[in-house]
Write an enzyme that holds these catalytic residues in place. Structure first.
Site, short mmCIF file in Angstrom:
data_model
loop_
_atom_site.label_atom_id
_atom_site.label_comp_id
_atom_site.label_asym_id
_atom_site.label_seq_id
_atom_site.Cartn_x
_atom_site.Cartn_y
_atom_site.Cartn_z
N GLU A 166 12.07 -5.95 19.22
CA GLU A 166 12.03 -5.19 17.97
C GLU A 166 13.26 -4.30 17.82
O GLU A 166 13.89 -4.24 16.77
CB GLU A 166 10.78 -4.31 17.92
CG GLU A 166 9.47 -5.07 17.91
CD GLU A 166 8.92 -5.35 19.31
OE1 GLU A 166 9.71 -5.59 20.25
OE2 GLU A 166 7.68 -5.33 19.44
N CYS A 219 9.39 1.30 20.57
CA CYS A 219 9.78 0.55 19.36
C CYS A 219 9.13 1.15 18.12
O CYS A 219 9.74 1.22 17.06
CB CYS A 219 9.41 -0.92 19.52
SG CYS A 219 10.49 -1.76 20.70
N1 THU Z 1 8.45 -6.56 24.95
C1 THU Z 1 9.04 -6.68 23.73
O1 THU Z 1 10.18 -7.15 23.59
N2 THU Z 1 8.32 -6.26 22.65
C2 THU Z 1 7.03 -5.88 22.68
O2 THU Z 1 6.46 -5.59 21.64
C3 THU Z 1 6.31 -5.80 23.96
C4 THU Z 1 7.15 -5.97 25.17
C5 THU Z 1 9.18 -7.09 26.10
C6 THU Z 1 9.73 -6.11 27.07
C7 THU Z 1 9.81 -6.93 28.34
O3 THU Z 1 11.01 -7.69 28.30
C8 THU Z 1 8.65 -7.90 28.22
O4 THU Z 1 8.31 -7.93 26.85
C9 THU Z 1 7.44 -7.53 29.04
O5 THU Z 1 7.05 -6.22 28.80
#
Ligand code: THU
Length: 160
Positions: A74, A114
């Protein structure tokens, strides 16, 4: 003592029920999962952020051997948009995730950082960002990022 409650409304749609523009944004978020660099979590997240002028910026999570250095999908999309089009408000974001080759059955929800990052844009441009959380078969739609962050800190206290 007084007790107070905050309600959060979300609408649950079958993907086919979404208006075409939102369905397209969900599809772009799904496609963005393919660009995820996530060798540590193996959780591939994609985000697609639509701006008021129709442009869409996508992002995916980018992990790092030093774990906290990584970045969520995000914020990757949001910062790319802000750095390219600083005067154009974001109006919607779709988020999707894949693990083990499948889109998650449960819609993926953004982390607190985020939520806070995108709240800044709602404050900055005074426009809500519609949030579309995509699962394999359905989508949760929320009217703003602020709604996902009750009692948030939006900086207004700093103006005193
Ligand atoms: N992550 C995201 O990119 N967005 C989310 O809404 C939840 C978590 C990513 C961070 C990390 O690279 C992986 O997902 C596991 O937490």
């Amino acid at each position: 003592m007084t007790e107070h409650h905050i309600d959060i409304a979300y609408r649950r749609y079958a993907i086919a029920e979404l208006p075409a523009e939102e369905r397209a944004l969900v599809e772009q978020a799904r496609q963005a999962t393919a660009t995820s660099y996530s060798p540590y979590s193996r959780f591939q997240v994609g985000a697609a952020l639509r701006l008021a002028d129709g442009r869409v910026f996508t992002g995916s999570n980018q992990e790092n051997a030093a774990y906290p250095t990584g970045m969520c999908a995000e914020r990757t999309a949001f910062f790319a948009a802000q750095a390219t089009a600083p005067d154009v408000p974001p109006v919607a974001i779709a988020i999707a995730a894949q693990t083990a080759g499948r889109f998650t059955p449960r819609p993926v929800t953004p982390c607190g950082q985020c939520r806070q990052a995108l709240l800044e844009a709602e404050t900055r441009y005074r426009r809500p960002i519609r949030v579309l959380l995509a699962g394999a078969d359905d989508v949760y739609a929320i009217s703003s990022m602020g709604a996902l962050l009750p009692l948030n800190f939006d900086g207004s206290e700093l103006e005193r």
